[in-house]
Design a protein around this motif. Structure first.
Motif, PDB file in Angstrom:
ATOM      1  N   VAL A   1      -7.367  11.992   5.653  1.00  0.00           N
ATOM      2  CA  VAL A   1      -8.673  11.621   6.184  1.00  0.00           C
ATOM      3  C   VAL A   1      -9.786  11.698   5.143  1.00  0.00           C
ATOM      4  O   VAL A   1     -10.742  10.919   5.177  1.00  0.00           O
ATOM      5  CB  VAL A   1      -9.013  12.466   7.428  1.00  0.00           C
ATOM      6  N   HIS A   2      -9.661  12.605   4.163  1.00  0.00           N
ATOM      7  CA  HIS A   2     -10.739  12.715   3.180  1.00  0.00           C
ATOM      8  C   HIS A   2     -10.550  11.753   2.012  1.00  0.00           C
ATOM      9  O   HIS A   2     -11.197  11.886   0.986  1.00  0.00           O
ATOM     10  CB  HIS A   2     -10.856  14.161   2.695  1.00  0.00           C
ATOM     11  N   ARG A   3      -9.662  10.783   2.207  1.00  0.00           N
ATOM     12  CA  ARG A   3      -9.422   9.717   1.219  1.00  0.00           C
ATOM     13  C   ARG A   3      -9.189  10.276  -0.182  1.00  0.00           C
ATOM     14  O   ARG A   3      -9.903   9.932  -1.139  1.00  0.00           O
ATOM     15  CB  ARG A   3     -10.601   8.742   1.185  1.00  0.00           C
ATOM     16  N   PRO A   4      -8.181  11.113  -0.336  1.00  0.00           N
ATOM     17  CA  PRO A   4      -7.927  11.675  -1.660  1.00  0.00           C
ATOM     18  C   PRO A   4      -7.244  10.637  -2.546  1.00  0.00           C
ATOM     19  O   PRO A   4      -6.488   9.801  -2.048  1.00  0.00           O
ATOM     20  CB  PRO A   4      -6.967  12.827  -1.361  1.00  0.00           C
ATOM     21  N   PRO A   5      -7.510  10.670  -3.862  1.00  0.00           N
ATOM     22  CA  PRO A   5      -6.828   9.732  -4.759  1.00  0.00           C
ATOM     23  C   PRO A   5      -5.349  10.065  -4.950  1.00  0.00           C
ATOM     24  O   PRO A   5      -4.581   9.217  -5.384  1.00  0.00           O
ATOM     25  CB  PRO A   5      -7.588   9.865  -6.073  1.00  0.00           C
ATOM     26  N   LEU A   6      -4.969  11.326  -4.621  1.00  0.00           N
ATOM     27  CA  LEU A   6      -3.554  11.703  -4.736  1.00  0.00           C
ATOM     28  C   LEU A   6      -3.085  12.335  -3.425  1.00  0.00           C
ATOM     29  O   LEU A   6      -3.727  13.250  -2.907  1.00  0.00           O
ATOM     30  CB  LEU A   6      -3.358  12.709  -5.885  1.00  0.00           C
ATOM     31  N   ILE A   7      -1.980  11.800  -2.910  1.00  0.00           N
ATOM     32  CA  ILE A   7      -1.421  12.362  -1.687  1.00  0.00           C
ATOM     33  C   ILE A   7      -0.019  12.877  -1.986  1.00  0.00           C
ATOM     34  O   ILE A   7       0.759  12.199  -2.669  1.00  0.00           O
ATOM     35  CB  ILE A   7      -1.351  11.289  -0.577  1.00  0.00           C
ATOM     36  N   ILE A   8       0.267  14.070  -1.516  1.00  0.00           N
ATOM     37  CA  ILE A   8       1.604  14.631  -1.704  1.00  0.00           C
ATOM     38  C   ILE A   8       2.253  14.782  -0.340  1.00  0.00           C
ATOM     39  O   ILE A   8       1.741  15.499   0.524  1.00  0.00           O
ATOM     40  CB  ILE A   8       1.533  15.997  -2.417  1.00  0.00           C
ATOM     41  N   LEU A   9       3.339  14.076  -0.144  1.00  0.00           N
ATOM     42  CA  LEU A   9       4.011  14.099   1.156  1.00  0.00           C
ATOM     43  C   LEU A   9       5.386  14.735   0.983  1.00  0.00           C
ATOM     44  O   LEU A   9       6.217  14.229   0.234  1.00  0.00           O
ATOM     45  CB  LEU A   9       4.169  12.672   1.700  1.00  0.00           C
ATOM     46  N   ASP A  10       5.588  15.854   1.640  1.00  0.00           N
ATOM     47  CA  ASP A  10       6.872  16.542   1.533  1.00  0.00           C
ATOM     48  C   ASP A  10       7.685  16.223   2.788  1.00  0.00           C
ATOM     49  O   ASP A  10       7.331  16.679   3.878  1.00  0.00           O
ATOM     50  CB  ASP A  10       6.614  18.051   1.393  1.00  0.00           C
TER      51      ASP A  10
END
Lengths: 446, 298
Positions: free
Chosen positions: B147-156
């Motif tokens: 939701v905070h529109r991060p440039p990096l998303i880590i999905l485990d």
């Protein structure tokens, strides 16, 4: 709003908005009042079975007169034979026969009277009968020995110990304050006891609340999301401060509610405080003037209590004690795995000092300047509970200062050590936090 | 430029070296598969990237800067161990988590409303998390991650516990975010998903980075020069034919030394009067490579 503030706000609001919080906060004083009324009723319960007692006064010691008492109704008979009385009592309107044998020796200090009945008297009943007959025999002896009753009455004395300071310094005002009255130590003990016990409850209940909250976050696994946004230290402190604020809110509400409820109850049930006191004075054989003087004296004493020292100190010790125990409970909560049963073993080292402190506090109320009381009120794990209990007894300033200094140092140390346990513990899923393991977490680097 | 540079990172837990001198670069806007068997050190590495723990050694650059306290706000992390506050309402909870990521409340509310609408979850706003099914909770958690529109998303392991429909929905969103420029680290041990989604992979085993690169290049590197030929007619092996590894029905699996040999072999088959229906190179699956590398390491 900073992240710490956000966490404090959430911890506070989620608890305060809960129905259970509102209910317990509002109902606890009512429940406490109800509890006290019920306990009072139980203790004042005197039994309700009225007894008709026939007195056989073999040598007219009682002079044919015996005042009826609560539940005891007396009558005299001329008959001397127990069997005969018993036989004539066919409709069972007499519950017992009290036989007062002749007094053969007026100088004897022991007399035996007999009570014949199929139903035994209870302890209180037999004590009351004994004391009623003793009073009558005393009257009889005074008359028989030709003594002066008024002179004898003067031998019943009341001794009051009025403590006075040896060295008087300072202004007249201070002298007045320093001059202890007979009630000083009683009032100090009452204030100390209330404060010490309140501290114990607050520190313990809220500390455990912090622990449960830490465990909940760990078990929900929400903690991993949280600490990817905030530092574990902030999360822990936010929790400690938020829960502490909840406890404080509750205290403030109770402080407001309790007097209101007392006044409300008085109006509703028509208790009259003064009347109750007069009743008390009547039963304790204190004359009303003496009572009034006592009340005035107590009010003067209460005013003379050094509230400007006690209240701020209480607040300091509240915060210090709460932070020490809440942070330690947070550390322990983080070390507890998914198995709730093991929490017992880990919380024990925290509950034991709290309970020991409570007992030392009771001991300190009796002898506030004993070595045990003094050093316990300086040792930071005990001082939050013991020192408030001693404050009303005017402990030397160096003890208060040393105690607060130790408290602050210990609070900083406990927060530091707990945060080290916490940041590792909260991520150890399913791993049992043994004491050895916790020690490793404490000394491990970041 | 790399969104993330991992340089010689190590992390030791007591007697266990969880991350052992790992280095890799993650190009901005890419999808990186972080692979490895259970207990390989993936989660330890992710926790270092998200600043949950610190590395003992090595350096991490986020967007060219040394990892600092402000960076976690620019990372969205969906941990394998999912969790939300059970007693909190969905809307309230999402706003709280977004605020902790540094989003102003008003903006967070607007964004969250948009996402809930997109996922057809608007009616859940006032529901407590504990009232939702596991799959629904997963979707809420996914929203909280992005939701905070991060440039990096880590999905485990983002798809565990999701039904095929929701998996598809989330996958579409991941691809869409990537198209908009978001870099994504996708940690899993489900290789078919990696093949589908990732451009780059890093394979970690026993804390060490044992393989990394673009998926196509890695497959190229690990290919066995195997080819499949489906034909019509009858096949009798000649002494000059390449090695036939398998012959099932009308399909041959052969190994060729180089691609030039293929033409010769096809010509020879056609000369024998056979009709070639299909000819293709057999590339190893990531699964094959994964198993091979991990067994080699053991």
């Amino acid at each position: 709003m900073s992240k710490l503030q956000l966490i404090i706000q959430r911890e506070y609001l989620t608890r305060v908005k809960k129905k259970s919080f509102i209910l317990t906060t509002l109902l606890a004083p009512v429940a406490l009042a109800l509890f006290m009324v019920i306990v009072g009723l139980i203790f004042s319960y005197q039994g309700d079975d009225a007894k008709n007692i026939m007195i056989v006064d073999q040598s007219n010691v009682l002079d044919g007169k015996m005042k009826d008492q609560r539940n005891f109704y007396f009558s005299f008979t001329e008959k001397k034979d127990i069997d005969e009385i018993s036989r004539s009592n066919s409709d069972k309107d007499i519950d017992g026969i009290l036989v007062v044998p002749p007094l053969l020796d007026l100088s004897s200090k022991k007399h035996t009277i007999f009570y014949y009945s199929d139903n035994q008297l209870d302890i209180e009943g037999s004590e009351r009968l004994q004391s009623a007959v003793r009073d009558k025999i005393r009257e009889y002896k005074i008359k028989a020995l030709n003594l002066d009753a008024a002179q004898l009455e003067n031998l019943n004395m009341q001794i009051t110990l009025d403590p006075e300071p040896l060295t008087q310094t300072g202004t007249d005002d201070e002298k007045a304050q320093d001059n202890p009255s007979p009630y000083t130590s009683i009032i100090a003990a009452a204030i100390g006891g209330i404060m010490g016990f309140a501290m114990y409850m607050i520190v313990f209940i809220n500390g455990v609340m912090v622990m449960r909250s830490v465990m909940e976050e760990k078990m929900n696994r929400v903690v991993e999301v949280m600490i990817s946004s905030v530092r574990p230290f902030n999360l822990m402190m936010g929790k400690i401060i938020g829960v502490g604020a909840v406890g404080l809110t509750q205290i403030v509400i109770w402080l407001i509610l309790l007097p209101l409820i007392t006044i409300g109850a008085n109006m509703l049930f028509g208790f009259d405080t003064q009347q109750t006191m007069l009743d008390a004075s009547a039963s304790e054989m204190i004359n009303p003037e003496e009572l009034e003087m006592m009340v005035t004296q107590i009010m003067v004493e209460l005013k003379a209590v050094n509230w400007w020292l006690i209240v701020p100190c209480f607040i300091i010790f509240f915060f210090g004690g709460y932070i020490i125990y809440a942070s330690l409970f947070a550390g322990v909560g983080s070390a507890i795995g998914d198995d709730l049963a093991e929490s017992q073993a880990l919380t024990l080292p925290l509950t034991i000092p709290v309970i020991i402190a409570l007992y030392i506090m009771f001991a300190a109320l009796r002898v506030p300047n004993s070595t045990l009381a003094v050093w316990s009120s300086i040792f930071p794990l005990f001082s939050p509970i013991v020192m408030p209990a001693r404050l009303a007894f005017h402990p030397p300033a160096w003890q208060i200062v040393l105690s607060i200094a130790m408290l602050v140092l210990a609070a900083i140390f406990c927060v530091w050590i707990s945060s080290r346990i916490y940041r590792t513990g909260i991520l150890m899923y399913g791993k049992k936090g043994s004491f050895k393991e916790i020690w490793k977490w404490m000394i491990s680097k970041d | 430029m790399s969104i993330l540079s991992i340089r010689n990172v190590s992390k030791q837990y007591h007697n266990h070296l969880a991350v052992d001198n790992v280095s890799f670069e993650m190009p901005r806007g890419s999808i990186l598969g972080l692979l490895g068997p259970n207990g390989a050190g993936k989660t330890s590495l992710i926790r270092i990237i998200t600043s949950i723990t610190k590395a003992d050694k090595g350096e991490i650059l986020f967007d060219g800067e040394k990892l600092n306290l402000l960076h976690p706000e620019r990372i969205g992390y969906l941990p394998e161990e999912r969790g939300l506050y059970k007693k909190m309402k969905v809307g309230e909870q999402l706003i709280y988590l977004a605020q902790l990521k540094g989003m102003p409340k008003k903006q967070a509310k607007e964004e969250i409303e948009g996402w809930l609408e997109k996922f057809e979850m608007s009616s859940w706003w006032n529901k407590k998390v504990e009232e939702l099914s596991k799959g629904m909770q997963q979707k809420v958690q996914f929203v909280s991650t992005i939701v905070h529109r991060p440039p990096l998303i880590i999905l485990d392991e983002p798809f565990t516990g999701l039904d095929p429909l929701n998996s598809k929905l989330i996958k579409q969103e991941i691809m869409e975010l990537n198209r908009q420029g978001t870099s994504i680290i996708f940690s899993t041990h489900r290789m078919e998903q990696v093949e589908e989604i990732c451009e780059h992979i890093v394979l970690i085993n026993k804390g060490q980075n044992i393989l990394q690169g673009q998926v196509g290049q890695i497959k190229e590197m690990y290919k066995d020069h195997l080819f499949k030929i489906t034909y019509q007619g009858s096949f009798h092996q000649n002494s000059s034919d390449p090695e036939v590894l398998e012959h099932v029905d009308n399909t041959l699996t052969i190994r060729l030394g180089e691609l030039g040999e293929a033409n010769q072999f096809i010509k020879s088959l056609m000369d024998r009067g056979m009709l070639i229906q299909r000819f293709e190179e057999v590339l190893p699956t990531l699964n094959d490579i994964f198993i091979k590398k991990v067994t080699e390491a053991a």
